[in-house]
Motif scaffolding. Structure first.
Motif, mmCIF file in Angstrom:
data_model
loop_
_atom_site.group_PDB
_atom_site.id
_atom_site.type_symbol
_atom_site.label_atom_id
_atom_site.label_comp_id
_atom_site.label_asym_id
_atom_site.label_seq_id
_atom_site.Cartn_x
_atom_site.Cartn_y
_atom_site.Cartn_z
ATOM 1 N N GLU A 189 0.633 -1.025 -0.074
ATOM 2 C CA GLU A 189 -0.277 0.465 -0.151
ATOM 3 C C GLU A 189 0.561 1.013 0.457
ATOM 4 N N THR A 232 0.894 4.574 5.192
ATOM 5 C CA THR A 232 0.158 3.959 5.275
ATOM 6 C C THR A 232 -0.029 3.406 6.878
ATOM 7 N N SER A 276 -6.112 11.114 0.706
ATOM 8 C CA SER A 276 -5.673 9.507 0.586
ATOM 9 C C SER A 276 -6.269 8.969 0.144
ATOM 10 N N ALA A 296 -6.233 0.394 5.520
ATOM 11 C CA ALA A 296 -5.152 1.159 5.109
ATOM 12 C C ALA A 296 -5.590 1.607 4.435
ATOM 13 N N THR A 315 -3.865 5.139 3.020
ATOM 14 C CA THR A 315 -2.225 5.794 1.938
ATOM 15 C C THR A 315 -2.739 7.422 1.986
ATOM 16 N N SER A 360 -2.646 10.763 6.529
ATOM 17 C CA SER A 360 -3.297 9.998 6.915
ATOM 18 C C SER A 360 -4.211 10.173 8.513
#
Length: 423
Positions: free
Chosen positions: A300, A336, A363, A386, A388, A401
């Protein structure tokens, strides 16, 4: 090309996200996929080790390329299954054949490979139930902490690092005699503890040549300050700030080149990713482990930094023309942060509604343990999403993030607030 990605996690959503950006991607399928892949591809309700069902899907959808996300199907020989089937052997598979997948399938196999090809790693010995007493004696020769590794696949949880000798002996017995990790711990590797800072190196190979992708560092422990139980990974940063050009050159010369050459010498056919878990001891790299696929959550942060068309790269790997492809990397940092279910990596509840995804602006949201149900996105696993972000520095990326995570919510949502703290 019609492409099938196998897997259901954040790694596979990232693959699908990247592949779907290519004008060479005609139709994209993910098996079994998740709520994230559903938005950009067709999910097929097939398990990653159900080779018969995978064959049917490949033929039905005229698949040209199969990208194997997780390790299980590789260790079980999916690439060999394709090569040995008249109807499938023209389909390109990204992932090594079974013999080479043992690099991840068996810790002992990997250690023997490193010793044979002079690849720097920790000293070790391996034990079974039959010689558990020898294991106790070997532990007595080591200084703490003691590192015990289940030989087989244990979903990232088969490594124990213990400070107390008696506890190490008890755990060795629990792994070998009481089958703590089932079949995965019928053999256990004990190795010397290496003191340093960890990072991961990702290599693409077509079996002849290789290309190195950006480095990344992931955070395995559930608790802040790297405390608590091991998880599949709570966050990642790329590039790794302490990996200077000089250090990267050492990784290439001392680890990557002998690994790729070793695969050739040992006649281990390999088309896919080599994920090398490293530790920087002093100024030198040592190998902790090999994985035969991309890491999660490192994918990621690594793939979002890749500017080159991923379909073109995979096509070149399948045709052994990887040397002709120029890999272009985004100069920006990517980070991430993993959102996980409360209680993970131990027992946790599923089916919690996730809200606020539409409010994420700066993000990228990669879905992992999340599925669509009655028009809502709900949790279905321990690691749920997740988040990122890019930034000129990893500090900037991580801040972005965390700001975006404030828009997301599900019951008992947990995440580490210190990703990158040790850099």
């Amino acid at each position: 090309m019609n492409i099938l990605v196998l897997g259901s996690g954040g790694r596979e959503h990232t693959f699908a996200w990247k592949l779907s950006q290519s004008n060479r991607c005609k139709a994209l399928f993910v098996a079994p996929g998740n709520s994230g892949t559903a938005a950009i591809a067709t999910n097929l309700n097939i398990g990653v080790t159900d080779f018969k069902a995978i064959k049917s899907a490949v033929l039905e959808h005229n698949i040209d390329l199969v990208v194997v996300g997780p390790e299980d199907p590789l260790v079980q020989g999916i690439h060999d299954f394709f090569l040995e089937d008249e109807a499938l052997k023209h389909v390109a598979v990204i992932g090594p054949q079974q013999a080479a997948a043992e690099l991840e399938g068996s810790k002992e196999f990997a250690k023997e490979f490193m010793m044979r090809h002079n690849i720097p790693t920790a000293a070790y010995e391996s034990f079974t139930k039959a010689n558990v007493e020898d294991g106790y004696k070997f532990l007595e020769t080591l200084k703490p902490p003691y590192v015990l590794k289940a030989d087989g696949l244990a979903a990232g949880k088969g490594v124990l690092i213990l400070n107390d000798l008696q506890e190490a002996k008890d755990e060795l017995k629990s792994m070998l005699v009481d089958a703590k990790f089932g079949d995965a711990s019928t053999k256990v590797v004990i190795e010397e503890f290496l003191d340093g800072i960890e990072l991961s190196c990702f290599v693409l190979t077509d079996g002849k040549d290789y290309k190195i992708l950006p480095t990344a560092k992931d955070y395995k422990r559930i608790g802040e300050g790297d405390t608590g139980l091991n998880t599949g990974g709570m966050g990642a940063v790329s590039p790794v700030p302490f990996a200077t050009q000089e250090f990267l050159d050492k990784i290439e010369n001392q680890v990557v080149k002998p690994t790729v050459e070793g695969l050739k010498k040992d006649n281990l056919p390999y088309v896919g990713f080599i994920f090398i878990g490293l530790i920087k001891v002093g100024d030198d790299p040592k190998v902790i482990e090999y994985n035969v696929r991309m890491g999660d959550p490192e994918t990621e942060v690594v793939l979002p930094r890749l500017k080159t068309d991923l379909v073109e790269i995979f096509d070149a790997m399948a045709n052994q023309t990887l040397s002709q492809v120029a890999i272009e990397i985004d100069e920006r940092a990517a980070t991430t942060v993993m959102l996980v279910s409360g209680g993970y990596p131990e027992a946790y509840e599923k089916g919690k509604e996730i809200t606020g995804i539409e409010n994420i602006t700066e993000s990228i949201v990669f879905h992992a343990g999340a599925v669509e149900k009655d028009g809502k996105v709900v949790t279905s696993g321990g690691r749920v999403m997740a988040i990122t972000s890019y930034g000129n520095t990893y500090h900037e990326a991580i801040k972005k993030s965390y700001q975006n995570i404030e828009n997301l919510h599900f019951d008992k949502m947990y995440y580490r607030k210190d990703i990158g703290f040790d850099l």
